[in-house]
Design a protein around this motif. Structure first.
Motif, mmCIF file in Angstrom:
data_model
loop_
_atom_site.group_PDB
_atom_site.id
_atom_site.type_symbol
_atom_site.label_atom_id
_atom_site.label_comp_id
_atom_site.label_asym_id
_atom_site.label_seq_id
_atom_site.Cartn_x
_atom_site.Cartn_y
_atom_site.Cartn_z
ATOM 1 N N ALA A 144 -19.336 10.500 43.663
ATOM 2 C CA ALA A 144 -18.148 9.639 43.724
ATOM 3 C C ALA A 144 -17.185 9.928 42.578
ATOM 4 C CB ALA A 144 -18.584 8.179 43.684
ATOM 5 N N GLU A 145 -17.683 10.609 41.547
ATOM 6 C CA GLU A 145 -16.828 10.913 40.403
ATOM 7 C C GLU A 145 -16.031 12.197 40.610
ATOM 8 O OE1 GLU A 145 -19.368 11.014 37.026
ATOM 9 O OE2 GLU A 145 -19.885 8.894 37.121
ATOM 10 N N THR A 146 -16.300 12.924 41.679
ATOM 11 C CA THR A 146 -15.566 14.144 41.960
ATOM 12 C C THR A 146 -14.133 13.803 42.358
ATOM 13 O OG1 THR A 146 -17.585 15.209 42.728
ATOM 14 C CG2 THR A 146 -15.514 16.220 43.381
ATOM 15 N N PRO A 147 -13.131 14.415 41.759
ATOM 16 C CA PRO A 147 -11.740 14.075 42.099
ATOM 17 C C PRO A 147 -11.427 14.235 43.583
ATOM 18 C CG PRO A 147 -11.823 15.388 40.094
ATOM 19 C CD PRO A 147 -13.206 15.393 40.665
ATOM 20 N N ARG A 148 -12.076 15.187 44.226
ATOM 21 C CA ARG A 148 -11.815 15.415 45.655
ATOM 22 C C ARG A 148 -12.972 14.885 46.492
ATOM 23 N NH1 ARG A 148 -7.598 19.252 46.177
ATOM 24 N NH2 ARG A 148 -8.334 19.887 48.217
ATOM 25 N N TRP A 149 -13.463 13.710 46.136
ATOM 26 C CA TRP A 149 -14.600 13.080 46.816
ATOM 27 C C TRP A 149 -14.339 12.865 48.306
ATOM 28 C CZ3 TRP A 149 -12.915 8.714 49.135
ATOM 29 C CH2 TRP A 149 -11.739 8.139 48.623
ATOM 30 N N TRP A 150 -13.076 12.785 48.699
ATOM 31 C CA TRP A 150 -12.699 12.447 50.062
ATOM 32 C C TRP A 150 -12.757 13.651 51.022
ATOM 33 C CZ3 TRP A 150 -8.769 15.749 50.955
ATOM 34 C CH2 TRP A 150 -8.040 16.179 49.849
ATOM 35 N N GLU A 151 -12.907 14.858 50.507
ATOM 36 C CA GLU A 151 -12.834 16.046 51.359
ATOM 37 C C GLU A 151 -13.864 16.069 52.499
ATOM 38 O OE1 GLU A 151 -12.699 19.388 48.523
ATOM 39 O OE2 GLU A 151 -10.774 19.874 49.455
ATOM 40 N N PRO A 152 -15.129 15.701 52.258
ATOM 41 C CA PRO A 152 -16.075 15.715 53.385
ATOM 42 C C PRO A 152 -15.652 14.774 54.510
ATOM 43 C CG PRO A 152 -17.238 15.546 51.293
ATOM 44 C CD PRO A 152 -15.796 15.346 50.993
ATOM 45 N N TYR A 153 -15.055 13.642 54.150
ATOM 46 C CA TYR A 153 -14.573 12.715 55.171
ATOM 47 C C TYR A 153 -13.408 13.328 55.938
ATOM 48 C CZ TYR A 153 -17.202 9.272 52.419
ATOM 49 O OH TYR A 153 -18.190 8.577 51.747
ATOM 50 N N ALA A 154 -12.505 13.977 55.216
ATOM 51 C CA ALA A 154 -11.356 14.611 55.861
ATOM 52 C C ALA A 154 -11.809 15.732 56.796
ATOM 53 C CB ALA A 154 -10.390 15.149 54.806
ATOM 54 N N ASP A 155 -12.846 16.466 56.398
ATOM 55 C CA ASP A 155 -13.377 17.529 57.259
ATOM 56 C C ASP A 155 -13.903 16.948 58.572
ATOM 57 O OD1 ASP A 155 -12.773 19.465 55.378
ATOM 58 O OD2 ASP A 155 -14.797 19.549 54.548
ATOM 59 N N VAL A 156 -14.640 15.830 58.484
ATOM 60 C CA VAL A 156 -15.163 15.170 59.683
ATOM 61 C C VAL A 156 -14.011 14.683 60.561
ATOM 62 C CG1 VAL A 156 -16.401 13.129 60.521
ATOM 63 C CG2 VAL A 156 -17.367 14.494 58.683
ATOM 64 N N ALA A 157 -13.009 14.089 59.925
ATOM 65 C CA ALA A 157 -11.864 13.570 60.681
ATOM 66 C C ALA A 157 -11.152 14.677 61.437
ATOM 67 C CB ALA A 157 -10.896 12.864 59.730
ATOM 68 N N LEU A 158 -10.946 15.812 60.782
ATOM 69 C CA LEU A 158 -10.246 16.929 61.412
ATOM 70 C C LEU A 158 -11.075 17.516 62.550
ATOM 71 C CD1 LEU A 158 -7.680 18.718 61.243
ATOM 72 C CD2 LEU A 158 -8.990 20.255 59.769
ATOM 73 N N ALA A 159 -12.365 17.731 62.298
ATOM 74 C CA ALA A 159 -13.222 18.384 63.289
ATOM 75 C C ALA A 159 -13.475 17.501 64.509
ATOM 76 C CB ALA A 159 -14.563 18.769 62.648
ATOM 77 N N SER A 160 -13.442 16.187 64.341
ATOM 78 C CA SER A 160 -13.769 15.275 65.434
ATOM 79 C C SER A 160 -12.579 14.940 66.316
ATOM 80 C CB SER A 160 -14.341 13.979 64.874
ATOM 81 O OG SER A 160 -13.353 13.289 64.113
#
Length: 373
Positions: free
Chosen positions: A88-104
């Motif tokens: 959660a401390e990673t500045p780009r913590w949201w990227e895995p969620y964005a990947d799921v959103a794009l792929a789905s």
């Protein structure tokens, strides 16, 4: 005796009040007290793991929701099988969620998908505020993917008429008409100003977003299965056209992604040409189709080698066969054969022909590869 009965009654009342109290009776965030208008929604969504605080015991209810944050909470709401192993401390913590959103397909008809290019997200663009048009479209996509019932045409038309009646002087994006009408009709996204306008270009704060997702949770929409997301190349490694790692499955997936544009039997002759800037070659007919397939997988990578050895063949390689008269691209490599895709095969596109090792070698074939050396 009367005192005992009175004491018992008071105790029973106290217990009933305690049992009836909601699960969020204890204040979680110091900046969202029980007196806050969105207190129950914030507590509910936090306890369900849909929203997180911002640190130091605060929720920041007035903070504007960014594109990255909104996509994150939608994925948490609709994809229960998703497990984020990023810190959660990673500045780009949201990227895995964005990947799921794009792929789905969650981001279908959402313009800021341009923030994704060659396997990477533009962090600056994703951390900008999301507007209500995009919210409506993403929520509409999520509900459609989950199989939830959506408003019929009559309900959508009624919603649009209500929006139009107070629309004077506002900017309405007709690109999202169906999504806006549906979310308005369902009561998830209503007017936000005294005139009741939808205000699609406006943003939303975190407290308001919690109320939206609390309404959605109350309707208990269906859940969405996780999409298959190809592994991304590690930093510094060569990547395929979509940023994914070098694997035969990924190369085959990218090439076969052209089947919708180039279906089996589509006419394709020497009148058709393709120029590959990455390879620096123009091809006609079969050679052009092989180059188009190669670029779909390898993107900007150049040719890395030429060979005449069957054992050197790899998925994605372009082969020149039949005594230098025909080009194919390799989809599968087996011990004594290959499976290929090809253009100008009987003047058309063909997928899945098997060519034996003996046939290749007797036809003096050669191969060209873009796999890194």
């Amino acid at each position: 005796m009367k005192k005992r009965k009175l004491l018992s009654l008071l105790l029973a009342l106290a217990m009933s009040v305690t049992m009836a109290a909601p699960a969020w009776a204890a204040q979680t965030y110091r900046d969202v007290p029980p007196s806050h208008w969105a207190y129950e929604a914030v507590e509910e969504m936090s306890q369900q793991g849909i929203f997180n605080g911002v640190g130091d015991g605060n929720f920041a209810p007035a903070k504007t929701v960014s594109r990255a944050e909104f996509i994150t909470v939608v994925v948490r709401q609709f994809f229960p099988a998703f497990e984020d192993d990023w810190s959660a401390e990673t500045p780009r913590w949201w990227e895995p969620y964005a990947d799921v959103a794009l792929a789905s397909g969650l981001l279908e008809n959402v313009w800021f998908t341009t923030a994704y290019d060659n396997g990477a997200w533009d962090g600056a663009m994703m951390n900008e505020p999301i507007n209500r048009y995009a919210m409506a479209q993403i929520l509409y996509n999520a509900l459609a993917l989950s199989g939830a019932p959506l408003p019929d045409d009559a309900a959508q038309e009624a919603a649009l008429q209500e929006i139009q009646e107070v629309r004077e002087g506002t900017d309405f994006s007709w690109d999202h008409e169906e999504a806006v009408a549906s979310m308005y009709a369902l009561g998830y996204l209503r007017g936000v100003n005294p005139e009741g306008r939808f205000d699609g270009l406006a943003s939303m704060d975190r407290a308001s977003a919690c109320t939206v997702f609390s309404r959605i949770a109350a309707d208990a929409p269906g859940k969405i299965a996780l999409p298959d997301i190809p592994p991304q190349a590690a930093a510094g490694e060569a990547a395929l056209a979509d940023g994914s790692a070098f694997t035969e499955d990924n190369i085959r997936r990218l090439i076969c992604g052209l089947r919708e544009e180039y279906p089996e039997g589509r006419r394709y002759t020497n009148d058709d040409r393709y120029y590959s800037a990455s390879v620096g070659m123009v091809g006609y007919g079969c050679a052009g189709f092989a180059l188009a397939c190669s670029d779909a997988a390898f993107g900007t990578l150049p040719l890395s080698g030429r060979y005449e050895d069957f054992d050197a063949i790899r998925v994605g390689d372009m082969l020149r066969v039949n005594h230098d008269t025909h080009s194919v691209i390799v989809l599968e490599k087996h011990e004594n054969s290959v499976v290929v895709a090809e253009g100008n095969y009987n003047s058309s596109i063909h997928w899945g022909r098997s060519i034996s090792r003996q046939s290749l070698e007797s036809g003096d074939f050669y191969g060209q590869t873009r796999w890194p050396g």
